[in-house]
Design an enzyme around this catalytic site. Structure first.
Site, mmCIF file in Angstrom:
data_model
loop_
_atom_site.group_PDB
_atom_site.id
_atom_site.type_symbol
_atom_site.label_atom_id
_atom_site.label_comp_id
_atom_site.label_asym_id
_atom_site.label_seq_id
_atom_site.Cartn_x
_atom_site.Cartn_y
_atom_site.Cartn_z
ATOM 1 N N TYR A 9 77.684 30.340 -32.512
ATOM 2 C CA TYR A 9 76.453 30.013 -32.437
ATOM 3 C C TYR A 9 76.450 28.491 -31.837
ATOM 4 O O TYR A 9 77.005 27.801 -32.524
ATOM 5 C CB TYR A 9 75.703 30.199 -33.883
ATOM 6 N N HIS A 26 69.119 29.418 -30.463
ATOM 7 C CA HIS A 26 67.892 29.519 -30.590
ATOM 8 C C HIS A 26 67.110 28.405 -29.649
ATOM 9 O O HIS A 26 67.710 27.077 -29.588
ATOM 10 C CB HIS A 26 67.221 28.981 -32.032
#
Length: 178
Positions: A74, A112
């Site tokens: 991530y 994100h």
């Protein structure tokens, strides 16, 4: 067309440690619209293999901070100072991430992106990322509050993958798969 790995003259990616963490704090404050807590910076120091500062001609110009959870890498932060964009520094940082995900045998890379940041979405799409999900109320203090979850599924080296547009994708090393 998908981006291909290139080197950038004068650019070094350096590990983040106690001697240079202040530069990460300054870059985050200059580039990103979010304030990061002391806990964030402590986790960066504890997982220094997953984080880099971009130093171009002896100036700190960009950063990437990652974590690995459940076999997914991530990207917590990735950015470059405005004056140093379009110089392939972001590409070098993302290539570091893709190589790291291959080394760690991750099944995917995710991040994100603020839903209004179309430049960032286009950048990641060049590397074979796709929009996986729209997440409402992801950001507490930004307007709009939504984020896009982007993902690139990783494959074993040498395996051909087609991007959603039908173009050839990149191998985890950043090289175009032929």
């Amino acid at each position: 067309m998908l981006a291909v790995k290139e080197t950038v003259p004068g650019l070094k990616l350096v590990r983040i440690d106690k001697s240079n963490i202040k530069h990460l704090r300054l870059l985050n404050a200059s580039i990103l619209p979010i304030h990061y807590s002391t806990k964030f910076y402590q986790s960066v120091l504890q997982n220094s293999d997953y984080n880099r500062l971009a130093v171009w001609n002896d100036k700190y110009v960009g950063m990437v901070c990652c974590k690995i959870d459940s076999n997914t890498l991530y990207i917590m932060t990735l950015g470059c100072l405005v004056l140093f964009r379009r110089k392939r520094i972001g590409t070098a940082l993302l290539n570091f991430v893709l190589e790291l995900s291959e080394t760690e045998q991750c099944r995917a890379v995710q991040l994100h992106v603020h839903s209004s940041n179309s430049d960032a979405v286009q950048f990641y799409e060049k590397f074979g990322f796709i929009i996986k999900q729209n997440v409402d109320n992801y950001y507490r203090y930004l307007k709009p509050t939504s984020a896009l979850l982007l993902e690139r599924v990783m494959t074993p080296s040498g395996e051909q993958v087609l991007a959603p547009s039908g173009e050839q994708a990149l191998a985890p090393s950043g090289e175009q798969v032929l």
